[in-house]
Design an enzyme around this catalytic site. Structure first.
Site, PDB file in Angstrom:
ATOM      1  N   ILE A   1     -27.804   2.454  15.248  1.00  0.00           N
ATOM      2  CA  ILE A   1     -27.292   1.408  14.157  1.00  0.00           C
ATOM      3  C   ILE A   1     -26.575   0.532  14.460  1.00  0.00           C
ATOM      4  O   ILE A   1     -26.314  -0.838  13.946  1.00  0.00           O
ATOM      5  CB  ILE A   1     -26.854   1.928  12.637  1.00  0.00           C
ATOM      6  CG1 ILE A   1     -28.143   2.966  12.313  1.00  0.00           C
ATOM      7  CG2 ILE A   1     -26.904   1.033  11.719  1.00  0.00           C
ATOM      8  CD1 ILE A   1     -29.322   2.657  12.225  1.00  0.00           C
ATOM      9  N   GLY A   2     -25.493   0.487  15.446  1.00  0.00           N
ATOM     10  CA  GLY A   2     -24.702  -0.376  16.120  1.00  0.00           C
ATOM     11  C   GLY A   2     -23.494   0.136  16.711  1.00  0.00           C
ATOM     12  O   GLY A   2     -23.142  -0.132  17.961  1.00  0.00           O
TER      13      GLY A   2
ATOM     14  N   ARG B   1       0.783  -1.099  -0.021  1.00  0.00           N
ATOM     15  CA  ARG B   1       0.143   0.102   0.168  1.00  0.00           C
ATOM     16  C   ARG B   1       0.755   1.392   0.005  1.00  0.00           C
ATOM     17  O   ARG B   1       0.444   2.276   0.703  1.00  0.00           O
ATOM     18  CB  ARG B   1      -0.937   0.038   1.093  1.00  0.00           C
ATOM     19  CG  ARG B   1      -1.836  -1.199   1.115  1.00  0.00           C
ATOM     20  CD  ARG B   1      -2.977  -0.891   2.286  1.00  0.00           C
ATOM     21  NE  ARG B   1      -2.307  -1.213   3.555  1.00  0.00           N
ATOM     22  CZ  ARG B   1      -2.692  -1.205   4.552  1.00  0.00           C
ATOM     23  NH1 ARG B   1      -3.797  -0.362   4.756  1.00  0.00           N
ATOM     24  NH2 ARG B   1      -2.155  -1.463   5.896  1.00  0.00           N
ATOM     25  N   GLU B   2       1.904   1.222  -0.621  1.00  0.00           N
ATOM     26  CA  GLU B   2       2.708   2.557  -0.861  1.00  0.00           C
ATOM     27  C   GLU B   2       2.137   3.590  -1.422  1.00  0.00           C
ATOM     28  O   GLU B   2       2.445   4.950  -0.633  1.00  0.00           O
ATOM     29  CB  GLU B   2       4.179   2.284  -1.674  1.00  0.00           C
ATOM     30  CG  GLU B   2       4.912   1.011  -1.180  1.00  0.00           C
ATOM     31  CD  GLU B   2       4.553  -0.330  -1.632  1.00  0.00           C
ATOM     32  OE1 GLU B   2       3.427  -0.414  -1.747  1.00  0.00           O
ATOM     33  OE2 GLU B   2       5.365  -1.323  -1.971  1.00  0.00           O
ATOM     34  N   LEU B   3       1.219   3.471  -2.255  1.00  0.00           N
ATOM     35  CA  LEU B   3       0.476   4.935  -2.810  1.00  0.00           C
ATOM     36  C   LEU B   3      -0.492   5.314  -1.685  1.00  0.00           C
ATOM     37  O   LEU B   3      -0.523   6.394  -1.511  1.00  0.00           O
ATOM     38  CB  LEU B   3      -0.308   4.318  -4.002  1.00  0.00           C
ATOM     39  CG  LEU B   3      -1.169   5.481  -4.454  1.00  0.00           C
ATOM     40  CD1 LEU B   3       0.030   6.658  -5.309  1.00  0.00           C
ATOM     41  CD2 LEU B   3      -1.871   5.194  -5.755  1.00  0.00           C
TER      42      LEU B   3
ATOM     43  N   ARG C   1      -8.444   4.510   0.399  1.00  0.00           N
ATOM     44  CA  ARG C   1      -8.764   3.346   1.223  1.00  0.00           C
ATOM     45  C   ARG C   1      -8.964   1.905   0.339  1.00  0.00           C
ATOM     46  O   ARG C   1      -9.053   1.610  -0.897  1.00  0.00           O
ATOM     47  CB  ARG C   1     -10.338   3.530   1.253  1.00  0.00           C
ATOM     48  CG  ARG C   1     -10.619   4.990   1.965  1.00  0.00           C
ATOM     49  CD  ARG C   1     -10.493   4.514   3.471  1.00  0.00           C
ATOM     50  NE  ARG C   1     -10.116   5.925   3.932  1.00  0.00           N
ATOM     51  CZ  ARG C   1      -9.687   5.965   5.382  1.00  0.00           C
ATOM     52  NH1 ARG C   1      -9.808   5.067   6.065  1.00  0.00           N
ATOM     53  NH2 ARG C   1      -9.420   7.186   5.768  1.00  0.00           N
TER      54      ARG C   1
ATOM     55  N   GLU D   1     -19.989  -2.137  19.480  1.00  0.00           N
ATOM     56  CA  GLU D   1     -19.157  -2.886  18.611  1.00  0.00           C
ATOM     57  C   GLU D   1     -17.731  -2.363  18.690  1.00  0.00           C
ATOM     58  O   GLU D   1     -16.803  -2.316  17.774  1.00  0.00           O
ATOM     59  CB  GLU D   1     -19.532  -2.380  17.186  1.00  0.00           C
ATOM     60  CG  GLU D   1     -20.964  -3.164  16.624  1.00  0.00           C
ATOM     61  CD  GLU D   1     -21.257  -2.633  15.094  1.00  0.00           C
ATOM     62  OE1 GLU D   1     -20.630  -2.670  14.501  1.00  0.00           O
ATOM     63  OE2 GLU D   1     -22.509  -2.714  15.157  1.00  0.00           O
TER      64      GLU D   1
ATOM     65  N   HIS E   1     -22.439  10.689   7.796  1.00  0.00           N
ATOM     66  CA  HIS E   1     -21.392  10.834   7.033  1.00  0.00           C
ATOM     67  C   HIS E   1     -20.708  12.372   7.266  1.00  0.00           C
ATOM     68  O   HIS E   1     -19.438  12.391   6.798  1.00  0.00           O
ATOM     69  CB  HIS E   1     -21.713  10.553   5.764  1.00  0.00           C
ATOM     70  CG  HIS E   1     -22.192   9.275   5.293  1.00  0.00           C
ATOM     71  ND1 HIS E   1     -23.419   8.965   5.445  1.00  0.00           N
ATOM     72  CD2 HIS E   1     -21.473   8.000   5.190  1.00  0.00           C
ATOM     73  CE1 HIS E   1     -23.454   7.496   5.039  1.00  0.00           C
ATOM     74  NE2 HIS E   1     -22.290   7.152   4.821  1.00  0.00           N
TER      75      HIS E   1
HETATM   76  N1  GLN Z   1     -23.895  -2.308  12.698  1.00  0.00           N
HETATM   77  C1  GLN Z   1     -23.014  -1.728  11.768  1.00  0.00           C
HETATM   78  C2  GLN Z   1     -22.463  -0.334  12.456  1.00  0.00           C
HETATM   79  O1  GLN Z   1     -23.310   0.430  12.981  1.00  0.00           O
HETATM   80  C3  GLN Z   1     -23.688  -1.358  10.404  1.00  0.00           C
HETATM   81  C4  GLN Z   1     -22.613  -0.925   9.426  1.00  0.00           C
HETATM   82  C5  GLN Z   1     -23.029  -0.585   8.214  1.00  0.00           C
HETATM   83  O2  GLN Z   1     -24.086  -0.512   7.950  1.00  0.00           O
HETATM   84  N2  GLN Z   1     -22.196  -0.642   6.986  1.00  0.00           N
HETATM   85  O3  GLN Z   1     -21.316   0.067  12.439  1.00  0.00           O
HETATM   86 ZN    ZN Z   2     -25.034   1.560   7.398  1.00  0.00          ZN
END
Ligand code: GLN
Ligand code: ZN
Length: 807
Positions: free
Chosen positions: A476-477, A24-26, A560, A529, A739
């Site tokens: 969501i987690g 992953r040099e770049l 990435r 998580e 995001h």
């Molecule tokens: N449960 C995961 C999280 O909250 C869902 C991630 C995802 O939807 N890509 O990170």
């Molecule tokens: Zn998601």
């Protein structure tokens, strides 16, 4: 005169090589430059060395040409935006801005608008579109990013308006050609084809543009620039130009199909020879037409379209080069070289010398080399082939076919024998084939993929049991993956801290997440998580049938990369994977704690999969392993279980006619994973993209009790589909965009809920963010969630009608 057997009959080439570097040099050079820790010259230098290295590998492998034009600092489509001189006017670049500076601005957004940069998750969500941009963001937001066909690579989407002009004003490609020539290489250049380039772009709506403006109308303005590029390449001494038109494998509207002939008649007037490259999908209705184009050669993906070989061999005029992609460019398995030779023999007989061999598509989609994989066991490693090994395979096939039996070249015979052994050891290995796993899949019955009762019955039971308020709140987690968490994980992996120490640290993080959620007043909690690196890797590491590499990196977008697990054998779960963590988290609170799992299709999609059985078969095996986990979670007292399936949509086949079949087995795999529980246990799922409407009946057929989805960026517009279709189950349309670090206000989120309540019965609505919060910081997360909880309270007050009093 008899042919001399040593004469080269078959030639070899590749469509493209991975650009990121074996280590992953770049990536590291880019990130250093972006941080301001290196100069543009240092960055250019790393790139130049990588190109030189990759060309040298190609030459050493006996390819007739090295491929130039596949390198990109971020993305090859972004390169073409500059090569074709169509940087969107909205960026308002001025003359002082250097070429690379403009390039990174298009790719990453303006630095002062850093929050617009694409999210940092190890798995990108399906799209990063920013469709609803405010005027102030217009000039700074990065280009939209979207998936490259059905791969896990993401490209930057060209933007077109009726005013888009094209002009040749970048020398980058020509400089790279000169670089390769100076190193003494024979050069074949790769260009994105004009029709694919336009197709992959998107029309940006502007005020003075007719509604029905079609980007295909830009073709006439675009082709003169292609003429100029081809002329320049000819001047430099380039003889072959590979023009990629992968869209020929899609369902194209008539106008686009019809544009091929005039386009290639025109381009073929140039003095370079054109090899038209197609890949990823059979050409079907386009095949005959493509064979008749006035091009010098045609590349066909023989892995994805083996059934089209006979027709191509017959239809492509004999004086044209046929390039066959016989080595899988999308997967990492060692090729059965004997089978390839057998497949090619009759073709050689028919077509003689005009045959080139190549990987099926660019090698961008596989890791660079197995060379540094010194931790993997030798047998497993012998089954694999990454980019460098694939080049070697090509060379062996070429030598075997060119030399025939006459030369009896010992080295080739030995290489073939080695490949034969590896292929047969994989085919017969007990590590691959587990009879009990296969038997379990075969024994699946019609009812294994359905819950005991209908959703309505389950809903009534669950409502009574959980007694949640209307508009229940959840997340969501994941919660922020702080540097502390990452440091602890790295220390544990490097054996600097013990398992007990690491687990204690993770329990502390879980406790922390639970307390904060309770303080915020969230109704349904998650454990956060913290213990997971990546939502697929975490499960792959614990399931049988998976193997991991050290350096098997594949570019996802920009700098990435992802390191997909390799599914090599029948999959099963040897022991519980998440139960202890979830149990611990539930023990800290009286509120419901969601168990958190990754679904079978997402695990399948984000891994390298077996090529010795249908994907469907592998999906069912994973589904059963996840089902075991779901049942164990329930047994441990976890009564809400979320099975994430963010990748279900990306698994859609490229051709529409194949969708139904895929969706049927994919949703069945999900249901199998979810249906081992009692009616009372509430199954959630999550998907993070906003294009649902075309597959809504199938999403509904997954029959999750609750689905959480991305919607905030599309301003809830997508929900119209859910309304029209009358989505039957409960649903949490994301009310804020994770995001971006921008903190949405209570009012903003309330308004989104109000919008949602217009199309979805309020009693079915949940309140949650768009996706997991792992890329965010704690302080913004807390403020945003506090606002979200407040918005839910407002919704309960203003959007829920008082129950009708009986008169
Ligand atoms: N449960 C995961 C999280 O909250 C869902 C991630 C995802 O939807 N890509 O990170
Ligand atoms: Zn998601």
């Amino acid at each position: 005169m008899a042919q001399t057997r040593t004469q080269t009959l078959i030639q070899t080439h590749i469509l493209g090589f991975p650009r990121i570097g074996a280590k992953r040099e770049l990536k590291f050079a880019l990130e250093k430059y972006w941080r301001g820790d290196s100069t543009i010259h240092e960055l250019e230098d790393v790139a130049k060395q990588l190109r030189a290295k990759h060309w040298a590998i190609q030459k050493e492998s006996g390819l007739e040409w090295v491929t130039v034009g596949d390198f990109a600092f971020y993305d090859h489509i972004a390169n073409h935006i500059q090569l074709l001189g169509c940087e969107p006017a909205r960026f308002k670049f001025n003359e002082k801005d250097g070429e690379l500076e403009r390039y990174f601005t298009m790719a990453r957004g303006r630095i002062d608008a850093k929050h617009q940069e694409h999210s940092e998750g190890s798995h990108a969500c399906a799209t990063h579109g920013q469709s609803e941009l405010s005027a102030s963001l217009e000039a700074s937001a990065a280009l939209e990013m979207t998936k490259w066909f059905d791969t896990n690579y993401h490209y930057l989407v060209p933007e077109f308006t009726i005013a888009t002009e094209f002009a040749l004003n970048s020398n980058r490609l020509f400089n790279e050609v000169n670089e390769a020539l100076a190193l003494g290489h024979e050069v074949k250049v790769v260009l994105q084809g004009p029709l694919s380039f336009l197709w992959l772009g998107k029309v940006k709506h502007t005020d003075n543009q007719p509604q029905d403006f079609d980007r295909l109308d830009l073709l006439e303005k675009l082709l003169p620039v292609y003429d100029q590029i081809l002329a320049r390449l000819h001047q430099l001494g380039v003889k072959w130009v590979q023009i990629d038109e992968p869209i020929l494998g899609l369902d194209l509207p008539h106008a686009w199909r019809n544009a091929y002939e005039p386009t290639y008649i025109r381009l073929s007037q140039n003095r370079v020879q054109i090899l038209l490259a197609t890949y990823f999908s059979p050409l079907e209705e386009n095949l005959r037409q493509v064979c008749q184009l006035p091009i010098a050669g045609l590349h066909i993906d023989a892995i994805k379209a083996p059934h089209e070989l006979t027709s191509v061999v017959d239809w492509l005029p004999l004086n044209k080069i046929l390039s066959l992609g016989v080595i899988d460019g999308r997967n990492i398995w060692r090729t059965d070289l004997d089978a390839v030779c057998e497949q090619l023999k009759p073709i050689i007989e028919k077509r003689g010398a005009h045959l080139w061999l190549a990987p099926s598509c660019s090698l961008l989609h596989v890791p660079v080399s197995l060379e540094h994989e010194d931790k993997m066991d030798a047998e497993l490693k012998s089954w694999l082939s990454f980019a460098c090994e694939k080049l070697n395979e090509l060379q062996i096939v070429k030598q075997a076919l060119n030399e025939g039996d006459h030369e009896g070249n010992k080295a080739t015979a030995e290489a073939l024998e080695q490949a034969r052994k590896a292929v047969s050891s994989r085919r017969n290995s007990k590590r691959v084939h587990r009879e009990n796993v296969k038997a379990r899949v075969t024994a699946l019955t019609e009812t294994d993929d359905t819950r005991h009762s209908s959703f309505k019955t389950r809903q009534t039971l669950q409502r009574k049991h959980f007694s949640l308020p209307n508009f229940p709140t959840t997340t969501i987690g994941s919660f922020p993956q702080t540097s502390e968490i990452r440091v602890a994980r790295a220390a544990f992996k490097n054996q600097q801290i013990s398992a007990e120490h690491y687990e204690a640290k993770m329990r502390e993080e879980i406790g922390h997440a639970v307390r904060r959620q309770e303080e915020l007043g969230i109704d349904v909690l998650v454990h956060g998580e913290a213990e997971r690196n990546d939502m697929v890797e975490y499960f792959g590491e614990q399931l049988q049938g998976f193997v991991f590499t050290q350096y098997g990196w594949v570019q996802s977008y920009g700098s990435r990369c992802v390191k997909p697990p390799i599914i090599y054998g029948d999959v099963f779960r040897a022991s519980p994977m998440t139960v202890e963590w979830s149990k611990y988290a539930q023990s800290l609170t009286s509120k419901p704690m969601k168990g958190m799992l990754t679904g079978p299709i997402t695990i399948l999609q984000w891994s390298f999969v077996r090529d010795d059985q249908p994907r469907k078969e592998t999906a069912l095996q994973i589904a059963l392993a996840i089902r075991d986990e779901v049942v164990d979670l329930e047994r441990a007292g976890i009564r809400m279980i979320q099975i994430d399936e963010p990748a279900i949509r990306e698994g859609l086949p490229l051709r529409h006619k194949d969708w139904k079949n895929y969706l049927n087995w994919a949703t069945r795999a999900f249901r199998i994973s979810a249906s081992g529980v009692e009616d009372l246990t509430q199954i959630h799922t999550h998907m993070c993209y906003s294009e649902f409407n075309d597959i809504l009946p199938h999403i509904a057929a997954m029959d999750a009790d609750v689905i959480t989805i991305e919607t905030s960026r599309s301003n809830m517009e997508l929900l119209e589909g859910f309304g029209t279709f009358a989505y039957p189950n409960e649903i949490g349309p994301g009310v804020y965009d994770i995001h971006s670090p921008r903190i949405p206000s209570t009012d903003e989120m309330f308004q989104l809920l109000e919008k949602a309540a217009r199309v979805i019965p309020v009693e079915n609505l949940w309140v949650n963010p768009d996706c997991g919060l792992k890329t965010r910081g704690w302080s913004e997360t807390e403020t945003a969630l506090a606002n979200m909880v407040a918005a839910a309270k407002l919704a309960r007050k203003h959007l829920v009608k008082e129950p009708q009093k009986a008169h």
